[in-house]
Design a protein around this motif. Structure first.
Motif, PDB file in Angstrom:
ATOM      1  N   VAL A  35       0.833  -1.118  -0.100  1.00 42.75           N
ATOM      2  CA  VAL A  35       0.062   0.089  -0.106  1.00 42.75           C
ATOM      3  C   VAL A  35       0.932   1.120  -0.098  1.00 42.75           C
ATOM      4  O   VAL A  35       1.881   1.167   0.581  1.00 42.75           O
ATOM      5  CB  VAL A  35      -0.909   0.163   1.197  1.00 42.75           C
ATOM      6  N   TYR A  36       0.635   1.912  -1.140  1.00 41.17           N
ATOM      7  CA  TYR A  36       1.405   3.283  -1.115  1.00 41.17           C
ATOM      8  C   TYR A  36       0.671   4.508  -0.416  1.00 41.17           C
ATOM      9  O   TYR A  36      -0.248   4.773  -0.884  1.00 41.17           O
ATOM     10  CB  TYR A  36       1.863   3.527  -2.476  1.00 41.17           C
ATOM     11  N   TYR A  37       1.479   5.180   0.397  1.00 37.64           N
ATOM     12  CA  TYR A  37       0.914   6.283   0.875  1.00 37.64           C
ATOM     13  C   TYR A  37       1.649   7.747   0.616  1.00 37.64           C
ATOM     14  O   TYR A  37       2.857   7.503   0.485  1.00 37.64           O
ATOM     15  CB  TYR A  37       1.098   6.287   2.618  1.00 37.64           C
ATOM     16  N   CYS A  38       0.596   8.793   0.467  1.00 32.34           N
ATOM     17  CA  CYS A  38       1.358  10.083   0.155  1.00 32.34           C
ATOM     18  C   CYS A  38       1.385  10.933   1.441  1.00 32.34           C
ATOM     19  O   CYS A  38       0.491  10.519   2.191  1.00 32.34           O
ATOM     20  CB  CYS A  38       0.519  10.778  -0.891  1.00 32.34           C
ATOM     21  N   ALA A  39       2.303  11.855   1.819  1.00 34.87           N
ATOM     22  CA  ALA A  39       2.403  12.301   3.237  1.00 34.87           C
ATOM     23  C   ALA A  39       3.085  13.744   2.658  1.00 34.87           C
ATOM     24  O   ALA A  39       3.660  13.963   1.824  1.00 34.87           O
ATOM     25  CB  ALA A  39       3.292  11.586   3.891  1.00 34.87           C
ATOM     26  N   GLY A  40       2.530  14.448   3.592  1.00 38.09           N
ATOM     27  CA  GLY A  40       3.182  16.222   3.328  1.00 38.09           C
ATOM     28  C   GLY A  40       3.091  16.822   4.862  1.00 38.09           C
ATOM     29  O   GLY A  40       2.414  16.341   5.881  1.00 38.09           O
ATOM     30  N   ARG A  41       3.896  17.926   4.916  1.00 35.62           N
ATOM     31  CA  ARG A  41       4.083  18.447   5.917  1.00 35.62           C
ATOM     32  C   ARG A  41       4.546  20.001   5.712  1.00 35.62           C
ATOM     33  O   ARG A  41       5.452  20.192   4.506  1.00 35.62           O
ATOM     34  CB  ARG A  41       5.065  18.056   6.779  1.00 35.62           C
ATOM     35  N   PRO A  42       4.280  21.257   6.299  1.00 33.14           N
ATOM     36  CA  PRO A  42       5.017  22.341   5.989  1.00 33.14           C
ATOM     37  C   PRO A  42       6.467  22.057   6.074  1.00 33.14           C
ATOM     38  O   PRO A  42       6.919  21.598   7.163  1.00 33.14           O
ATOM     39  CB  PRO A  42       4.362  23.155   7.249  1.00 33.14           C
ATOM     40  N   ALA A  43       7.265  22.826   5.272  1.00 29.98           N
ATOM     41  CA  ALA A  43       8.541  22.718   5.170  1.00 29.98           C
ATOM     42  C   ALA A  43       9.006  24.170   5.551  1.00 29.98           C
ATOM     43  O   ALA A  43       8.587  25.338   5.561  1.00 29.98           O
ATOM     44  CB  ALA A  43       8.962  22.589   3.463  1.00 29.98           C
ATOM     45  N   ASP A  44      10.342  23.763   6.325  1.00 30.52           N
ATOM     46  CA  ASP A  44      11.090  24.991   6.893  1.00 30.52           C
ATOM     47  C   ASP A  44      11.862  25.818   5.855  1.00 30.52           C
ATOM     48  O   ASP A  44      11.888  26.929   6.003  1.00 30.52           O
ATOM     49  CB  ASP A  44      12.059  24.561   7.817  1.00 30.52           C
ATOM     50  N   TYR A  45      12.267  25.161   4.662  1.00 29.18           N
ATOM     51  CA  TYR A  45      12.990  25.876   3.575  1.00 29.18           C
ATOM     52  C   TYR A  45      12.307  25.241   2.325  1.00 29.18           C
ATOM     53  O   TYR A  45      12.067  24.016   2.720  1.00 29.18           O
ATOM     54  CB  TYR A  45      14.473  25.732   3.682  1.00 29.18           C
ATOM     55  N   SER A  46      12.355  25.863   1.202  1.00 24.78           N
ATOM     56  CA  SER A  46      11.948  25.430  -0.036  1.00 24.78           C
ATOM     57  C   SER A  46      12.862  24.404  -0.568  1.00 24.78           C
ATOM     58  O   SER A  46      12.095  23.656  -1.385  1.00 24.78           O
ATOM     59  CB  SER A  46      12.098  26.660  -1.186  1.00 24.78           C
ATOM     60  N   ASN A  47      13.952  24.209  -0.227  1.00 25.57           N
ATOM     61  CA  ASN A  47      14.757  23.002  -0.675  1.00 25.57           C
ATOM     62  C   ASN A  47      15.037  21.771   0.327  1.00 25.57           C
ATOM     63  O   ASN A  47      15.924  21.092   0.241  1.00 25.57           O
ATOM     64  CB  ASN A  47      16.065  23.653  -1.166  1.00 25.57           C
ATOM     65  N   THR A  48      14.071  21.788   1.258  1.00 29.33           N
ATOM     66  CA  THR A  48      14.277  20.822   2.285  1.00 29.33           C
ATOM     67  C   THR A  48      13.290  19.449   2.056  1.00 29.33           C
ATOM     68  O   THR A  48      12.126  19.851   1.661  1.00 29.33           O
ATOM     69  CB  THR A  48      13.932  21.353   3.667  1.00 29.33           C
ATOM     70  N   TYR A  49      13.820  18.466   2.309  1.00 24.20           N
ATOM     71  CA  TYR A  49      12.970  17.502   2.214  1.00 24.20           C
ATOM     72  C   TYR A  49      13.095  16.575   3.651  1.00 24.20           C
ATOM     73  O   TYR A  49      13.994  16.617   4.194  1.00 24.20           O
ATOM     74  CB  TYR A  49      13.186  16.452   1.183  1.00 24.20           C
ATOM     75  N   TYR A  50      12.395  15.627   3.911  1.00 24.53           N
ATOM     76  CA  TYR A  50      12.259  14.971   5.216  1.00 24.53           C
ATOM     77  C   TYR A  50      12.064  13.423   4.854  1.00 24.53           C
ATOM     78  O   TYR A  50      11.314  13.080   4.037  1.00 24.53           O
ATOM     79  CB  TYR A  50      10.933  15.377   6.083  1.00 24.53           C
TER      80      TYR A  50
END
Length: 127
Positions: A93-108
Motif C-alpha cells: 500500500v502506497y501512502y502520500c504524506a505532506g508537511r509544512p517545510a522549513d525551507y523550500s529546498n528541504t525534504y524529510y
C-alpha cells in the motif's frame, strides 16, 4: 487541515509501469514538503521517495532508485510517483504524506516528520 487523496494504484505485471498521483485539498500544498511511503503486509512502513517544496531536491530509497521518480506540480497541488520496471517486491500500500517545510529546498526522510497522510492506494505486482 489538508486532505491528500492518492490515485493510480492497481495490478500490473512485473516489468510494467504505474503512475501514482496525490492531490492536495489546499493551495498551501506549494509550501509543503511531500513524500511517498509504502507498507507491505507484515512489514513496517518504509520511505519510497520524497521531494522538497521547490521540487529541486529529491531522495529515493536504494530499493527504487533508477526505477521510481517523484515529481510535483504546485500549480495543480499534486505530487506524482512514476514507477517503472516494477517488481513483485514493490507490492504494497502506497501512502502520500505532506508537511509544512522549513525551507523550500528541504525534504524529510522519516515518516514521523510528516503531518498529513492520504488513505493509501494498493499496488500489486504479479510475477
Amino acid at each position: 487541515q489538508v486532505q491528500l487523496v492518492e490515485s493510480g494504484g492497481g495490478l500490473v505485471q512485473a516489468g510494467g509501469s504505474l503512475r501514482l498521483s496525490c492531490a492536495a485539498s489546499r493551495r498551501t500544498f506549494s509550501s509543503y514538503a511531500m513524500g511517498w511511503f509504502r507498507q507491505a503486509p507484515g512489514k513496517e512502513r518504509d520511505i519510497v521517495a520524497v521531494i522538497s517544496v521547490s521540487g529541486s531536491n529529491t531522495y529515493a530509497a536504494d530499493s527504487v532508485k533508477g526505477r521510481f521518480t517523484i515529481s510535483r506540480d504546485n500549480a495543480k497541488n499534486t505530487v506524482y510517483l512514476q514507477m517503472n520496471s516494477l517488481k513483485p517486491e514493490d507490492t504494497a500500500v502506497y501512502y502520500c504524506a505532506g508537511r509544512p517545510a522549513d525551507y523550500s529546498n528541504t525534504y524529510y526522510l522519516s515518516d514521523t516528520e510528516y503531518v498529513y497522510w492520504g488513505q493509501g492506494t494498493q499496488v500489486t505486482v504479479s510475477s
